[in-house]
Design an enzyme around this catalytic site. Sequence first.
Site, PDB file in Angstrom:
ATOM      1  N   HIS A 135     -44.055  76.141  -6.726  1.00  0.00           N
ATOM      2  CA  HIS A 135     -43.313  76.150  -5.470  1.00  0.00           C
ATOM      3  C   HIS A 135     -41.978  75.429  -5.642  1.00  0.00           C
ATOM      4  O   HIS A 135     -41.743  74.750  -6.636  1.00  0.00           O
ATOM      5  CB  HIS A 135     -44.115  75.480  -4.349  1.00  0.00           C
ATOM      6  N   LYS A 139     -41.286  71.364  -1.278  1.00  0.00           N
ATOM      7  CA  LYS A 139     -42.649  71.458  -0.750  1.00  0.00           C
ATOM      8  C   LYS A 139     -43.304  70.089  -0.799  1.00  0.00           C
ATOM      9  O   LYS A 139     -43.335  69.443  -1.853  1.00  0.00           O
ATOM     10  CB  LYS A 139     -43.472  72.479  -1.528  1.00  0.00           C
TER      11      LYS A 139
END
Length: 238
Positions: A135, A139
């Site tokens: 990610h 995040k």
Amino acid sequence: MNIALIGYGKMGKAIHEIIKQRGHEVVLIIDLENAQELTAENIKKADVAIEFTSPHTAYNNVTFCLENGVPVVCGSTGWLDRLEEVKQLAAQKHTGLIVASNFSVGVNIFFEINKRLAALMDAHKEYEITLKEIHHTQKKDAPSGTAISLAEQILDQIGRKQKWVNEQSLQPQELSIISERVDPAPGTHHVKYSSAIDDIEIIHTAHNRTGFALGAVLAAEFLKGKEGFFGMKEVLNL
């Protein structure tokens, strides 16, 4: 349909675009700068609230909506140890609740494939299993809620695995989740079964946030007027 958006980061803005495209109206937007505007009077203007904030604020936001009789679609992760009490509150208030680690149509199909593959692989102990999720660096949680969902689905099917750990593990009873944070990366999830003979791997790669945003709005459309707790399996009829 009138929708309240609680959380207006990148995901909230993407959801707002889908809401407009599908002919609905956003009647309330709450973010850090105007958190004081999350009042009973304001939230009751909405048919459904969509909540995408952080693990630290999600529980209070969701319970506030339910206390005021407003159904909630929640995509925040990291607070789900309190999910059972929130389900009970939704039942007490005769309103609706959808909580999902991932609202993407593609990811929810991927979940079903993951469960089926794990069931098929349970008897084949020569295969080691690894999960990897990638990610963007903004995040907040690791592993991702999606990776945890994938891991728990595998644990339900693979008897030799007892728990997941967020590191590379050599313990045979542990399921490894490897988390990487790089930019740009909206989200990639790998599930890999490896043996000396061959590998079997399934991968879902998100190209942007549109799929997640669409799924959240589909969930809101599904939830309007309903009572009880639902998941994306019900929303997508999987």
